[in-house]
Design a protein around this motif. Structure first.
Motif, PDB file in Angstrom:
ATOM      1  N   LYS B  65      50.786  56.323  12.864  1.00  0.00           N
ATOM      2  CA  LYS B  65      50.699  58.123  12.475  1.00  0.00           C
ATOM      3  C   LYS B  65      52.234  58.676  12.853  1.00  0.00           C
ATOM      4  N   TYR B  66      52.711  57.545  12.608  1.00  0.00           N
ATOM      5  CA  TYR B  66      54.278  58.414  12.591  1.00  0.00           C
ATOM      6  C   TYR B  66      55.062  57.389  11.876  1.00  0.00           C
ATOM      7  N   LYS B  67      54.492  57.333  10.563  1.00  0.00           N
ATOM      8  CA  LYS B  67      55.276  56.168   9.841  1.00  0.00           C
ATOM      9  C   LYS B  67      56.823  56.181   9.809  1.00  0.00           C
ATOM     10  N   GLU B  68      57.880  57.066  10.029  1.00  0.00           N
ATOM     11  CA  GLU B  68      58.473  57.476  10.381  1.00  0.00           C
ATOM     12  C   GLU B  68      59.916  57.022  11.176  1.00  0.00           C
ATOM     13  N   HIS B  69      58.767  56.741  12.825  1.00  0.00           N
ATOM     14  CA  HIS B  69      60.286  57.464  13.893  1.00  0.00           C
ATOM     15  C   HIS B  69      59.284  56.072  14.942  1.00  0.00           C
ATOM     16  N   TYR B 206      60.809  50.325   9.137  1.00  0.00           N
ATOM     17  CA  TYR B 206      61.680  49.782   8.785  1.00  0.00           C
ATOM     18  C   TYR B 206      61.008  48.731   7.227  1.00  0.00           C
ATOM     19  N   ILE B 207      59.497  48.739   8.423  1.00  0.00           N
ATOM     20  CA  ILE B 207      58.599  47.588   7.331  1.00  0.00           C
ATOM     21  C   ILE B 207      58.560  48.024   6.132  1.00  0.00           C
ATOM     22  N   ILE B 208      58.532  47.263   5.253  1.00  0.00           N
ATOM     23  CA  ILE B 208      58.449  47.278   3.792  1.00  0.00           C
ATOM     24  C   ILE B 208      56.709  47.923   3.169  1.00  0.00           C
ATOM     25  N   HIS B 209      56.010  47.298   3.596  1.00  0.00           N
ATOM     26  CA  HIS B 209      54.411  47.566   3.479  1.00  0.00           C
ATOM     27  C   HIS B 209      53.665  47.151   5.096  1.00  0.00           C
ATOM     28  N   GLN B 210      54.013  48.932   5.371  1.00  0.00           N
ATOM     29  CA  GLN B 210      53.346  49.719   6.301  1.00  0.00           C
ATOM     30  C   GLN B 210      51.655  49.288   6.582  1.00  0.00           C
ATOM     31  N   GLN B 211      51.133  49.281   5.690  1.00  0.00           N
ATOM     32  CA  GLN B 211      49.444  49.108   5.982  1.00  0.00           C
ATOM     33  C   GLN B 211      49.800  47.543   5.621  1.00  0.00           C
TER      34      GLN B 211
END
Lengths: 363, 360
Positions: B65-69, B206-211
């Motif tokens: 939900k907070y992909k950048e944090h 920092y993960i590239i493929h977060q999904q």
């Protein structure tokens, strides 16, 4: 410079530590220790220290001290030896029969088991008379007593009747409510040491010994798959027949009825071996007589196994671990009382199926 | 190497980060920690992995939900700046003590096994030198280091062969003959071996493929669980119940059973190699602490890392009385459990909190 700095620091640290390091020349690595009774309070500890390269005639030094504590004893030995005694290379622990019968073995083993510098593969043996005498004996054709003892107590096919107990094995069987310890029993001969019998233990005390033959069957029942050679004497119709069998493959299958209240075991031994020597009147070239010999051997082994189990029942010990066949299905905590109960009341049925593979290259 | 909020971690990195951070010093004592369950303990790693896998779910949900944090930023967003910073400060304190506990636990072992006649201050200093060096490379360098140490050390599992052949498979029949109390004690003491996967809360941005992160994290957890399973199963086969309860480092004794003609003390070798696992665990935690200070001071500085490392080093060298030290370190492990469940509450707060307050 920034990148080299850590490496430089590392080297620096290495140098500073160097001064404190003990060099190998200052150490004496105890390889065997023997324990005897000295008097009520003290034990007699004999430490043998091999010196790999030395100008003296003997390449092993042996020191004996009377002590109450093991570590104190080692300090006393260090005070006599010209080097500091350490235990990293310890291979063999010997105990006199008297010492073992008084129940001190377990204390000594627990002490060494706690010590992380001592490996768990240290082999144990009981000595018939004084354990010290074995370490002090000189065997003319052996380079030194320590390596002789070490080799003697390593598992080999022809001596596989021996349980070859390591420190871990002893500690394992002593602390498990199922098993009872067995330790090889040595006798000092004129110019050798012989694994003459096997000592049986009950809660830390040596209580009896059994013969090599009985011990061999015990190993078979424990599930060892290659047994030491068997010499069997059959008395059939008053005639005496002797056979010597080698290369025995063993498969054991033990089943319990899983009921502690009325325990039953079915013990099935399937043995295969080659006949190396035969003294008797049978013509083994004939199929019928060959088969008869097989049956006779099977019956003889069956009788021996039954006698062995009866002996264990009399002594109220379970070195083979029959109780494990009940514990593994038992829902709850297993106790020593349950093991005793099993041993006292177990009904068993033994079947032995011996299969003679060949009779050598001659007809 | 690392740049803020640049996605650097690929799938392999995530798998190994999760699993190598989990294997710390606890594997060495795991059979002993699980001993309340007796011989039935061997399947506990499977149970733990299942629980851990379930606990990862809310964590991944929350951070996605907070992909950048990372969690520090999420705290501030959910609770407001000051409460959030307070929470983060508490978290940092906990993490520092945790790193100290891991280092000290390992050092005690090294002292007993490898260096009985020396003090461990210098080895500890060297350890910290390497620790800081790896951490300063950023999360990708840590992940690479995890992969490297996995392949450098995991082969020692081969040495369990001796314990297995000497052991008795009959011990392992699943009887489930323990009481609820024993189950609880074993879980309470043993689950600490699984902690480490929760750090994904911090390196998720920092993960590239977060999904795919959930899948990768699960894979990491199960690789770790299999390693645990093999070790615990071997211990169950090799030891009596008394030995499981009383031998402090059962794995050490398992290696002790190895018989090789050319190598006498495999246990010392194994314990020394173990430093790689300890390093991967501590370096990841140290990186998190550094990130935490960055977020509290709202500035990214290398000096933060050095300061933190010095603080921890000094903390370890404070001569606490043994019982105080034991008390502190035991409490830390309880806080760890609270921390693992914490994201669950954060999820609820996230749902309850109206979206208008700047939550993405």
């Amino acid at each position: 410079m920034k990148r080299i700095l850590p490496i430089f620091l590392l080297l620096l640290v290495g140098c500073s530590e160097q001064g404190k390091q003990r060099s190998v020349e200052d150490l004496a690595m105890a390889s065997s220790i023997a324990f005897d009774m000295s008097d009520e309070e003290e034990m007699r500890m004999t430490v043998s220290l091999p010196y790999p390269s030395t100008e003296s005639q003997e390449n092993t030094q042996t020191y004996s001290v009377d002590t109450q504590l093991i570590q104190e004893g080692l300090v006393k030995v260090s005070a006599q030896a010209d080097k500091m005694v350490i235990l990293n290379q310890l291979r063999t622990l010997l105990f006199s029969e008297e010492f073992a019968r008084n129940g001190h073995v377990a204390e000594v083993i627990e002490h060494f088991y706690r010590n992380s510098t001592v490996g768990n593969n240290v082999r144990l043996a009981i000595v018939k008379e004084r354990a010290e005498d074995v370490l002090r004996a000189s065997f003319l054709d052996k380079p030194n007593t320590d390596s002789y003892l070490n080799d003697l107590l390593q598992p080999k096919l022809h001596t596989s009747f021996s349980p070859f107990t390591t420190m871990h094995d002893f500690q394992y069987t002593e602390t498990s409510p199922i098993f009872y310890s067995t330790v090889p029993y040595l006798e000092l001969k004129e110019d050798s040491v012989e694994i003459a019998r096997v000592a049986l233990f009950d809660t830390g005390k040596m209580i009896d010994t059994i013969s090599r033959r009985e011990s061999s069957l015990m190993q078979a029942l424990k599930g060892l798959d290659k047994l030491s050679p068997l010499a069997i004497t059959i008395h059939e119709d008053g005639e005496k027949e002797q056979v010597h069998i080698e290369l025995i493959e063993n498969k054991v299958n033990i089943k319990s009825n899983r009921q502690v209240a009325s325990p039953q075991l079915s013990i099935e031994l399937r043995l295969q071996g080659a006949l190396y020597e035969y003294k008797g009147n049978k013509d083994l070239g004939k199929e019928k007589e060959y088969k008869r010999l097989e049956t006779e051997i099977s019956q003889r082994i069956k009788k021996d196994v039954e006698e062995l189990i009866e002996k264990m029942r009399e002594l109220e010990i379970d070195p083979i671990g029959f109780s494990e066949y009940f514990r593994m299905y038992y829902d709850g905590k297993w106790t020593e009382e349950l093991t005793e109960q099993i041993i006292k009341s177990v009904a068993y049925e033994v079947t032995v199926d011996f299969n003679l593979l060949n009779t050598g290259t001659l007809k | 190497m690392e740049q803020n909020h640049t996605k650097v971690l690929n799938g392999y990195h995530v798998v190994f980060l999760v699993q190598n951070v989990m294997i710390g010093s606890t594997l060495l004592t795991l059979p002993n920690l699980l001993s309340p369950a007796g011989y039935s303990q061997w399947w506990f790693p499977l149970l733990f992995a299942l629980i851990a896998n379930l606990l990862v779910l809310p964590m991944i949900w929350l951070v996605s939900k907070y992909k950048e944090h990372d969690l520090f930023a999420i705290h501030e967003k959910l609770f407001g700046r000051w409460v959030g910073k307070g929470l983060n400060l508490f978290l940092l304190g906990y993490l520092i003590v945790l790193i100290a506990a891991i280092c000290e636990g390992y050092l005690d072992l090294i002292q007993v096994v490898a260096l009985p006649d020396r003090t461990t201050t210098w080895p500890l200093f060297l350890f910290f030198l390497v620790l800081v060096y790896i951490t300063s490379g950023g999360i990708k360098s840590i992940a690479r280091y995890c992969i490297m140490s996995f392949f450098l050390v995991t082969w020692i599992i081969y040495f369990l062969k001796w314990g297995m052949t000497d052991g008795d498979i009959r011990h392992a029949l699943p009887l489930f003959n323990f009481t609820a109390q024993e189950l609880f004690t074993a879980t309470k003491k043993g689950f600490i071996s699984m902690s480490g996967f929760e750090l994904i809360l911090f390196y998720f941005p920092y993960i590239i493929h977060q999904q795919r992160a959930f899948k990768q994290a699960s894979l990491g957890i199960w690789i770790c669980a299999i390693l645990y399973l093999v070790t615990v199963l071997t211990s169950v086969m090799y030891f009596s119940i008394w030995q499981l309860e009383n031998v402090l480092y059962p794995v050490l004794y398992l290696f002790n059973a190895v018989k090789l003609s050319f190598l006498e003390r495999v246990d010392v070798l194994a314990i020394s190699l173990w430093v790689f696992f300890i390093l991967t665990t501590t370096t990841a935690y140290l990186w998190v602490v550094k990130r935490g200070i960055d977020s509290i001071r709202m500035a990214e500085k290398k000096s933060h890392l050095y300061i933190v490392a010095t603080v921890i080093f000094l903390f370890i060298n404070i001569p606490f009385p043994k019982e105080v030290q034991k008390m502190i370190y035991e409490r830390v492990f309880y806080i760890n459990y609270a921390f693992i469940i914490w994201p669950l509450f954060l999820c609820i707060i996230h749902l309850v909190k109206p979206a208008k307050e700047g939550v993405k």
